[in-house]
Write a protein that holds these residues in place. Structure first.
Motif, mmCIF file in Angstrom:
data_model
loop_
_atom_site.group_PDB
_atom_site.id
_atom_site.type_symbol
_atom_site.label_atom_id
_atom_site.label_comp_id
_atom_site.label_asym_id
_atom_site.label_seq_id
_atom_site.Cartn_x
_atom_site.Cartn_y
_atom_site.Cartn_z
ATOM 1 N N TYR B 72 0.814 -1.225 0.000
ATOM 2 C CA TYR B 72 0.000 0.000 0.000
ATOM 3 C C TYR B 72 0.843 1.269 0.000
ATOM 4 O O TYR B 72 0.340 2.354 -0.247
ATOM 5 C CB TYR B 72 -0.958 -0.009 1.196
ATOM 6 C CG TYR B 72 -0.263 -0.115 2.533
ATOM 7 C CD1 TYR B 72 0.145 1.017 3.211
ATOM 8 C CD2 TYR B 72 0.004 -1.360 3.113
ATOM 9 C CE1 TYR B 72 0.793 0.923 4.425
ATOM 10 C CE2 TYR B 72 0.656 -1.468 4.322
ATOM 11 C CZ TYR B 72 1.039 -0.316 4.974
ATOM 12 O OH TYR B 72 1.701 -0.411 6.160
ATOM 13 N N THR B 75 2.543 4.178 -3.775
ATOM 14 C CA THR B 75 2.410 5.520 -4.352
ATOM 15 C C THR B 75 3.425 6.480 -3.719
ATOM 16 O O THR B 75 4.136 7.202 -4.418
ATOM 17 C CB THR B 75 0.986 6.055 -4.140
ATOM 18 O OG1 THR B 75 0.065 5.051 -4.536
ATOM 19 C CG2 THR B 75 0.753 7.290 -4.947
ATOM 20 N N ILE B 76 3.490 6.468 -2.380
ATOM 21 C CA ILE B 76 4.397 7.380 -1.673
ATOM 22 C C ILE B 76 5.846 7.065 -2.044
ATOM 23 O O ILE B 76 6.629 7.955 -2.391
ATOM 24 C CB ILE B 76 4.219 7.238 -0.146
ATOM 25 C CG1 ILE B 76 2.780 7.523 0.237
ATOM 26 C CG2 ILE B 76 5.173 8.144 0.589
ATOM 27 C CD1 ILE B 76 2.512 7.387 1.710
ATOM 28 N N ILE B 79 6.777 7.960 -5.811
ATOM 29 C CA ILE B 79 6.892 9.381 -6.161
ATOM 30 C C ILE B 79 8.161 9.970 -5.550
ATOM 31 O O ILE B 79 8.875 10.750 -6.191
ATOM 32 C CB ILE B 79 5.623 10.184 -5.779
ATOM 33 C CG1 ILE B 79 5.707 11.635 -6.261
ATOM 34 C CG2 ILE B 79 5.364 10.211 -4.300
ATOM 35 C CD1 ILE B 79 5.463 11.826 -7.693
ATOM 36 N N LEU B 80 8.504 9.541 -4.315
ATOM 37 C CA LEU B 80 9.724 10.058 -3.699
ATOM 38 C C LEU B 80 10.957 9.539 -4.420
ATOM 39 O O LEU B 80 11.910 10.275 -4.671
ATOM 40 C CB LEU B 80 9.776 9.669 -2.216
ATOM 41 C CG LEU B 80 8.791 10.430 -1.335
ATOM 42 C CD1 LEU B 80 8.894 9.944 0.087
ATOM 43 C CD2 LEU B 80 9.046 11.922 -1.400
ATOM 44 N N LEU B 118 5.503 8.221 -13.125
ATOM 45 C CA LEU B 118 4.794 7.529 -12.042
ATOM 46 C C LEU B 118 3.775 6.547 -12.618
ATOM 47 O O LEU B 118 3.592 5.440 -12.098
ATOM 48 C CB LEU B 118 4.100 8.554 -11.136
ATOM 49 C CG LEU B 118 3.388 7.994 -9.918
ATOM 50 C CD1 LEU B 118 4.379 7.338 -8.983
ATOM 51 C CD2 LEU B 118 2.625 9.073 -9.183
ATOM 52 N N GLY B 119 3.133 6.953 -13.726
ATOM 53 C CA GLY B 119 2.145 6.094 -14.359
ATOM 54 C C GLY B 119 2.733 4.759 -14.771
ATOM 55 O O GLY B 119 2.144 3.707 -14.515
ATOM 56 N N ILE B 122 3.449 2.542 -11.689
ATOM 57 C CA ILE B 122 2.240 1.955 -11.101
ATOM 58 C C ILE B 122 1.622 0.919 -12.040
ATOM 59 O O ILE B 122 1.174 -0.144 -11.594
ATOM 60 C CB ILE B 122 1.248 3.065 -10.723
ATOM 61 C CG1 ILE B 122 1.828 3.857 -9.555
ATOM 62 C CG2 ILE B 122 -0.093 2.492 -10.322
ATOM 63 C CD1 ILE B 122 1.076 5.083 -9.186
ATOM 64 N N THR B 123 1.630 1.209 -13.353
ATOM 65 C CA THR B 123 1.106 0.219 -14.297
ATOM 66 C C THR B 123 1.859 -1.099 -14.177
ATOM 67 O O THR B 123 1.251 -2.176 -14.197
ATOM 68 C CB THR B 123 1.257 0.725 -15.750
ATOM 69 O OG1 THR B 123 0.755 2.044 -15.816
ATOM 70 C CG2 THR B 123 0.489 -0.149 -16.717
ATOM 71 N N GLN B 126 0.542 -2.849 -11.168
ATOM 72 C CA GLN B 126 -0.849 -3.284 -11.315
ATOM 73 C C GLN B 126 -1.004 -4.437 -12.304
ATOM 74 O O GLN B 126 -1.871 -5.279 -12.157
ATOM 75 C CB GLN B 126 -1.725 -2.111 -11.753
ATOM 76 C CG GLN B 126 -2.068 -1.176 -10.601
ATOM 77 C CD GLN B 126 -2.964 -0.029 -11.006
ATOM 78 O OE1 GLN B 126 -3.173 0.228 -12.177
ATOM 79 N NE2 GLN B 126 -3.472 0.688 -10.025
#
Lengths: 230, 192
Positions: B72, B75-76, B79-80, B118-119, B122-123, B126
């Motif tokens: 979880y 994301t954080i 991005i960092l 970032l996309g 995450i892709t 996912q």
């Protein structure tokens, strides 16, 4: 006018993040395939915006200036994670249709832009109202664009058929190219009406230029200038 | 294995093009596409950063986040990591590879806020891609971005002398062009 009401009016009308400031174009184009998607995206962004604005405003005197941006990003990313998990748990169908764009709220210029331009300078309550105003402005704009595309592209609005049976939906409007055409039409209309908008340079530029101070469509101007100087 | 990687590369570069069908990185796509030369520079910088970022993000996810059950936090952390990475890459290029820095340097800070980076990270998570697939997907996406931005810049250079209706001057005509390009890219969906 009451200063709290003024903040909300400012976000919805005077400095509307999409129609006037042209911020956050990625989600604007990507999730407005239907009115309900626009509403979901708008409200989740609003939630993040309000929560991040309150926390950043409360911490504004503690955060050292040197790590301002990283600190803001951590705050925003934490709230995005919370919203992401809540949506996955409670509205799974909306979550799957918004998909990738929920975590990407982190890099939405509107949120960092408001944190930089407003929450770092004002108290938590005013910042909360600023977040509500900006968030509602964003939501309204997304719902309007989403409805427009949904009516043209599928003949429905919020899933309810509104056009007569003889209407043949122009399905390109709910596909990727339609997003570009709708935004092109919108900016052309703003040019025609000479409405205040970042795209025709008539929106007021406020605050310092930060990592993302908005005005995406002309931000490259600075890049080319600085390259020529070198 | 090779076939699967090829499918990932083609689908990320052409079929579901990052800008024209996923709308990531629209800001720089519209903003930095006035000249072919600058567009190519931006494309080069994006290829460079996305490749490194997808390598690093994939390693961190596989060896730190997934084993510790801290999925979880992705994301954080991503991005960092991306923001720090862009800074490090910029400093490294400035010291060690001056010519590359001169070519790409001005674009690097812009990329931190580019949602495509970032996309992609995450892709990759996912879609459950492993290390090699993540890197291939990253490179494919970045190449797709470069193709789109260089094409758009080429079209915009040709449009410069054209008589465009007043209301459509500036960003509206660029968005119309991008829409037509998106229609053209639909043709690639027959590839897979």
């Amino acid at each position: 006018m009451n200063k709290y009401i003024e903040r909300i009016y400012n976000g919805i009308w005077k400095e509307n993040p999409i129609f006037v400031q042209m911020l956050g174009l990625c989600p604007t184009l990507a999730v407005t395939t239907s009115a309900i998607n626009g509403l979901g995206m708008g409200l989740s962004t609003t939630a993040v915006l309000v929560a991040a604005n309150i926390l950043i405003a409360a911490l504004r005197k503690i955060i050292p200036d040197g790590v301002r941006l990283p600190a803001e990003i951590v705050v925003v990313a934490s709230f995005v994670t919370i919203v992401d998990m809540l949506m996955e748990g409670f509205v799974p169908s909306l979550y799957s249709s918004l998909g990738l764009y929920i975590p990407l709220i982190v890099v939405n210029c509107i949120i960092l832009g408001r944190a930089e331009a407003y929450a770092m300078k004002n108290g938590p309550i005013l910042s909360a109202f600023d977040g509500i105003g900006m968030g509602l402005g964003f939501t309204i704009a997304l719902v309007l664009i989403g409805s427009f595309r949904e009516i043209l592209g599928a003949g429905t609005i919020f899933g309810v058929t509104v056009t007569p049976a003889s209407y043949q939906p122009i399905s390109i409007f709910i596909l990727a190219p339609g997003a570009f055409f709708v935004l092109a039409g919108l900016t052309a209309l703003q040019n025609k009406l000479k409405a205040p908008s970042a795209t025709n340079g008539s929106a007021k530029k406020k605050g310092k230029k930060s990592a993302c101070s908005g005005d995406c469509l002309s931000c490259a101007g600075h890049v080319e200038e600085s390259k020529e100087e070198k | 294995m090779m076939k699967e990687l090829l499918v990932i590369a083609i689908s990320s570069a052409l079929v579901s093009n990052v800008v024209l069908s996923q709308f990531l990185g629209i800001c720089s796509f519209v903003g930095v596409s006035k000249k072919v030369e600058t567009a190519a520079g931006m494309g080069g910088a994006v290829i460079f950063v996305i490749t490194i970022a997808s390598i690093v993000a994939s390693l961190i996810y596989d060896f730190v986040l997934a084993p510790l059950g801290m999925d979880y936090l992705k994301t954080i952390v991503f991005i960092l990591v991306i923001a720090a990475l862009v800074q490090i890459v910029e400093m490294f290029l400035k010291k060690c590879m001056v010519s590359l820095y001169n070519a790409l340097g001005v674009f690097l800070p812009l990329i931190t806020t580019n949602c495509a980076v970032l996309g992609v990270a995450i892709t990759n998570v996912q879609s459950g891609y492993g290390f090699v697939q993540s890197v291939v997907n990253g490179v494919g996406t970045a190449i797709g971005y470069t193709i789109a931005i260089v094409l758009l810049a080429g079209i915009r250079e040709h449009m410069e002398g054209n008589d465009i209706p007043y209301n459509f001057q500036g960003s509206p005509i660029v968005l119309v062009t991008a829409g037509l390009m998106a229609i053209a890219f639909f043709g690639f969906s027959g590839l897979l």
